[in-house]
Design a protein around this motif. Structure first.
Motif, PDB file in Angstrom:
ATOM      1  N   SER A  30       1.464  -0.559  -7.075  1.00 48.11           N
ATOM      2  CA  SER A  30       1.176  -1.984  -7.138  1.00 48.11           C
ATOM      3  C   SER A  30       2.440  -2.794  -6.860  1.00 48.11           C
ATOM      4  O   SER A  30       2.398  -3.805  -6.151  1.00 48.11           O
ATOM      5  N   SER A  31       3.550  -2.351  -7.405  1.00 48.17           N
ATOM      6  CA  SER A  31       4.836  -3.014  -7.164  1.00 48.17           C
ATOM      7  C   SER A  31       5.210  -2.940  -5.687  1.00 48.17           C
ATOM      8  O   SER A  31       5.646  -3.932  -5.091  1.00 48.17           O
ATOM      9  N   GLN A  32       5.036  -1.755  -5.093  1.00 41.83           N
ATOM     10  CA  GLN A  32       5.324  -1.600  -3.664  1.00 41.83           C
ATOM     11  C   GLN A  32       4.410  -2.488  -2.831  1.00 41.83           C
ATOM     12  O   GLN A  32       4.832  -3.107  -1.850  1.00 41.83           O
ATOM     13  N   LEU A  33       3.143  -2.569  -3.225  1.00 46.94           N
ATOM     14  CA  LEU A  33       2.188  -3.404  -2.500  1.00 46.94           C
ATOM     15  C   LEU A  33       2.588  -4.867  -2.583  1.00 46.94           C
ATOM     16  O   LEU A  33       2.535  -5.595  -1.577  1.00 46.94           O
ATOM     17  N   SER A  34       3.016  -5.306  -3.752  1.00 47.38           N
ATOM     18  CA  SER A  34       3.467  -6.693  -3.898  1.00 47.38           C
ATOM     19  C   SER A  34       4.686  -6.956  -3.028  1.00 47.38           C
ATOM     20  O   SER A  34       4.783  -8.004  -2.373  1.00 47.38           O
ATOM     21  N   ALA A  35       5.623  -6.003  -3.026  1.00 49.33           N
ATOM     22  CA  ALA A  35       6.822  -6.150  -2.190  1.00 49.33           C
ATOM     23  C   ALA A  35       6.434  -6.200  -0.716  1.00 49.33           C
ATOM     24  O   ALA A  35       6.980  -7.015   0.056  1.00 49.33           O
ATOM     25  N   GLU A  36       5.492  -5.384  -0.296  1.00 49.42           N
ATOM     26  CA  GLU A  36       5.036  -5.379   1.093  1.00 49.42           C
ATOM     27  C   GLU A  36       4.321  -6.678   1.439  1.00 49.42           C
ATOM     28  O   GLU A  36       4.456  -7.196   2.549  1.00 49.42           O
ATOM     29  N   LYS A  37       3.563  -7.218   0.469  1.00 46.75           N
ATOM     30  CA  LYS A  37       2.902  -8.508   0.712  1.00 46.75           C
ATOM     31  C   LYS A  37       3.938  -9.602   0.926  1.00 46.75           C
ATOM     32  O   LYS A  37       3.789 -10.449   1.814  1.00 46.75           O
ATOM     33  N   ILE A  38       4.985  -9.586   0.113  1.00 45.26           N
ATOM     34  CA  ILE A  38       6.052 -10.588   0.255  1.00 45.26           C
ATOM     35  C   ILE A  38       6.728 -10.440   1.617  1.00 45.26           C
ATOM     36  O   ILE A  38       6.961 -11.424   2.323  1.00 45.26           O
ATOM     37  N   LYS A  39       7.027  -9.183   1.995  1.00 46.08           N
ATOM     38  CA  LYS A  39       7.650  -8.952   3.312  1.00 46.08           C
ATOM     39  C   LYS A  39       6.728  -9.416   4.437  1.00 46.08           C
ATOM     40  O   LYS A  39       7.179 -10.024   5.408  1.00 46.08           O
ATOM     41  N   THR A  40       5.434  -9.151   4.286  1.00 50.77           N
ATOM     42  CA  THR A  40       4.477  -9.560   5.307  1.00 50.77           C
ATOM     43  C   THR A  40       4.416 -11.080   5.419  1.00 50.77           C
ATOM     44  O   THR A  40       4.394 -11.633   6.528  1.00 50.77           O
ATOM     45  N   MET A  41       4.444 -11.767   4.275  1.00 53.37           N
ATOM     46  CA  MET A  41       4.430 -13.231   4.300  1.00 53.37           C
ATOM     47  C   MET A  41       5.707 -13.760   4.957  1.00 53.37           C
ATOM     48  O   MET A  41       5.655 -14.710   5.741  1.00 53.37           O
ATOM     49  N   GLN A  42       6.854 -13.127   4.654  1.00 50.04           N
ATOM     50  CA  GLN A  42       8.108 -13.557   5.275  1.00 50.04           C
ATOM     51  C   GLN A  42       8.068 -13.324   6.783  1.00 50.04           C
ATOM     52  O   GLN A  42       8.499 -14.184   7.566  1.00 50.04           O
ATOM     53  N   LEU A  43       7.541 -12.165   7.190  1.00 51.58           N
ATOM     54  CA  LEU A  43       7.427 -11.880   8.623  1.00 51.58           C
ATOM     55  C   LEU A  43       6.461 -12.854   9.298  1.00 51.58           C
ATOM     56  O   LEU A  43       6.719 -13.310  10.418  1.00 51.58           O
ATOM     57  N   ASN A  44       5.375 -13.200   8.615  1.00 53.24           N
ATOM     58  CA  ASN A  44       4.438 -14.179   9.182  1.00 53.24           C
ATOM     59  C   ASN A  44       5.115 -15.534   9.344  1.00 53.24           C
ATOM     60  O   ASN A  44       4.889 -16.231  10.341  1.00 53.24           O
TER      61      ASN A  44
END
Length: 124
Positions: A30-44
């Motif tokens: 879940s922590s990794q998923l949250s981190a990936e979501k944040i990275k995805t939002m930054q990339l977007n």
């Protein structure tokens, strides 16, 4: 029965340990998923910024192309004007040559009509 109870307790303890391990693993995922979501939002956000820059560049390029076309049209217009002026100059030069020839002819006719011994005015 003690053996059954012991085995039952062991199974429960192993199950509890396994559940704790799985909960920890799920929390990590879940922590990794949250981190990936944040990275995805930054990339977007970065992609949106780059898209905005691309759109600006395309608008600048379109403006530059329009200016280039305008300048090409201006050069063509100026070239047509130069050609027209050159033609007018050639016509004027031809007319000047005709006038020079006519002047020379008239001057020679005038000299032929004036007597040779015409007194010149006195120089003071």
């Amino acid at each position: 029965m003690d053996k059954v109870k012991t085995n039952f307790v062991i199974v429960i303890v192993v199950s509890v340990i396994l559940c704790i391990i799985l909960m920890g693993y799920a929390a990590g995922l879940s922590s990794q998923l949250s981190a990936e979501k944040i990275k995805t939002m930054q990339l977007n956000d970065q992609i949106a910024g780059l898209n905005a820059k691309v759109n600006d560049s395309q608008a600048q390029l379109a403006g530059a192309a329009t200016k280039a076309n305008d300048q090409t049209n201006l050069v063509s217009s100026l070239q047509a004007s130069v050609n027209s002026l050159r033609s007018s100059l050639d016509t004027a030069n031809a007319e000047l040559e005709k006038l020079k020839t006519a002047y020379a002819v008239l001057e020679s006719k005038l000299k032929a009509q004036i007597p040779v011994n015409v007194p010149q005015p006195a120089v003071n």
